[in-house]
Design an enzyme around this catalytic site. Structure first.
Site, short mmCIF file in Angstrom:
data_model
loop_
_atom_site.label_atom_id
_atom_site.label_comp_id
_atom_site.label_asym_id
_atom_site.label_seq_id
_atom_site.Cartn_x
_atom_site.Cartn_y
_atom_site.Cartn_z
N CYS A 48 0.74 -0.63 0.08
CA CYS A 48 -0.17 0.11 -0.08
C CYS A 48 0.49 1.46 0.29
O CYS A 48 1.38 1.65 -1.30
CB CYS A 48 -1.08 -0.05 1.17
N LYS B 71 -12.03 7.67 -1.07
CA LYS B 71 -11.78 6.60 -1.02
C LYS B 71 -12.26 5.51 -1.82
O LYS B 71 -13.13 5.32 -2.35
CB LYS B 71 -11.97 6.35 0.54
N HIS C 91 -4.32 -4.19 0.17
CA HIS C 91 -4.20 -5.11 1.06
C HIS C 91 -4.78 -6.91 1.34
O HIS C 91 -5.54 -6.95 1.99
CB HIS C 91 -5.07 -4.64 1.99
N GLU D 174 -3.34 -9.01 2.77
CA GLU D 174 -3.05 -9.37 3.92
C GLU D 174 -4.45 -9.05 4.96
O GLU D 174 -4.12 -9.94 5.83
CB GLU D 174 -1.74 -8.78 4.63
#
Length: 307
Positions: free
Chosen positions: A142, A163, A235, A237
C-alpha cells in the site's frame, strides 16, 4: 515448518488458535537449519493486528522463518503501548548492520501527505537504500509500495475524489511469474486507499513488470527485479473484518465513508462479510517466501554482494 516469533507476542495465541504452527525459540535453536530471516517494518497504527496478519501468511509456508519486528527509529507510535514496542520491536538503527533474506514494509495512514511531509521520510529513504545492500527481497504494501516506487523512480501518487474502498476483481497478467504460481485468472483483493498510481507513470526500460491489475482499482502488484522489490498497492493481507472495522470506525467518528464495494452480503453492513481473498493471499506470500529461499545465498553475509 513453523514460524519463529517471540514467545509472548500477542499474535502467538491467535495464530495457534487458527492452526498456524508456531515454534518456540528453544525448539528453533535445536534445529540444524538456517531459518529465513524476515523483517517486518511496521508503519501501521494498530501494530498487533498488522503483526498477526503478516505472521499468519509467512507462517503458513513450509520453511522455517524467524520474524524480526522493526520500527522507525525517529518516530514514536501513538496507538500502541510503549511496553509492547519495547518488548517486541527493534529500532531500524539497531538492526541496520544485519542482513535479511526478506523485508516487508507495510502501509501507513499518511497517503494524503506529500512524501516529503512525512516526519520519518528521511529515515525511510535510508531504509530503502539499505535494502539494496542488506536485504535479498523486499515486499512493500500500500503506502509503503507507493513510497518505495517514488523513492526509486520518482513515480507520483494521485489523489482520488473519494476513498477506493472494497473488494475488487483483479486479473492475473503474468501466469508464468514465479510470484503467481497457482493463481486464478480472476481473483478478488481488498482495497482501501485515497490515492493511486498510474500505469502510464511507470518508467519504460527499467524492467518493471505489472503482475496484477483491476479494471476498477488499477495497479495492484508490480515486480521490480532491478531493486528486488515487489510493490503491492492493495491489502491482500487483510483479515475478513478489516474493511468492516474501518467502515464502522469512520462512521462512528462521523467521517464521510461509503459502504465498501462488493464486500458485505446484499450490501448490508449489518451482515458478516465473506472472505474471498484468503487463499490467494497465502499463495502470494508462499510464492514470495519460496522464491526468496530458492535464490538467496546460504550465507547471510553474502546478501547484497552480487552484481
Amino acid at each position: 515448518m513453523p514460524i519463529r516469533i517471540p514467545n509472548d507476542l500477542p499474535a502467538r495465541h491467535t495464530l495457534e488458535t487458527e492452526g498456524v504452527k508456531v515454534m518456540t525459540e528453544a525448539t528453533a535453536a535445536r534445529q540444524d537449519i538456517r531459518p529465513l530471516q524476515i523483517g517486518l517494518l511496521n508503519l501501521m497504527p494498530n501494530k498487533v493486528k498488522t503483526e498477526t496478519q503478516f505472521a499468519r501468511l509467512i507462517g503458513a509456508t513450509p520453511l522455517q522463518v524467524e520474524l524480526t519486528l522493526i520500527k522507525i527509529t525517529s518516530h514514536t507510535p501513538k496507538n500502541t503501548s510503549a511496553e509492547h514496542m519495547l518488548s517486541f520491536y527493534e529500532d531500524w538503527e539497531d538492526v541496520k548492520s544485519r542482513k535479511f533474506d526478506g523485508l516487508i514494509v507495510t502501509g501507513a495512514p499518511v497517503e494524503l501527505l506529500e512524501f516529503e511531509q512525512v516526519t520519518y521520510w528521511p529515515e525511510l529513504k535510508r531504509i530503502f537504500d539499505w535494502t539494496q545492500t542488506n536485504v535479498h527481497s523486499t515486499f512493500c504494501v500500500c503506502w509503503g509500495a507507493q513510497a518505495a516506487l517514488y523513492h526509486f523512480y520518482g513515480v507520483p501518487k494521485h489523489a482520488l475524489q473519494q476513498k477506493l474502498f472494497g473488494v475488487y476483481r483483479h486479473r492475473n497478467l503474468r501466469p508464468d511469474s514465479q510470484y503467481l504460481h497457482g493463481f486464478s485468472d480472476d481473483f478478488s483483493v481488498p482495497v482501501s486507499r485515497w490515492t493511486e498510481n498510474h500505469r502510464a507513470d511507470l518508467p519504460q526500460g527499467e524492467g518493471l513488470e505489472v503482475l496484477m491489475e483491476s479494471d476498477d482499482a488499477g495497479l495492484c502488484l508490480v515486480n521490480d527485479p532491478r531493486h528486488r522489490t515487489l510493490y503491492m498497492f492493495n491489502h491482500i493481507e487483510y483479515d475478513t473484518t478489516s474493511l468492516a472495522d474501518e467502515y464502522w470506525r469512520d462512521r462512528t467518528a462521523g467521517k464521510p465513508i461509503t459502504i465498501p464495494a462488493n464486500y458485505f452480503p446484499k450490501n448490508d453492513p449489518e451482515l458478516p462479510p465473506e472472505n474471498r481473498w484468503r487463499s490467494h493471499a497465502h499463495l502470494l506470500f508462499g510464492n514470495w517466501i519460496n522464491e526468496v529461499y530458492q535464490t538467496v545465498p546460504f550465507a547471510l553475509s553474502e546478501i547484497g554482494r552480487a552484481g
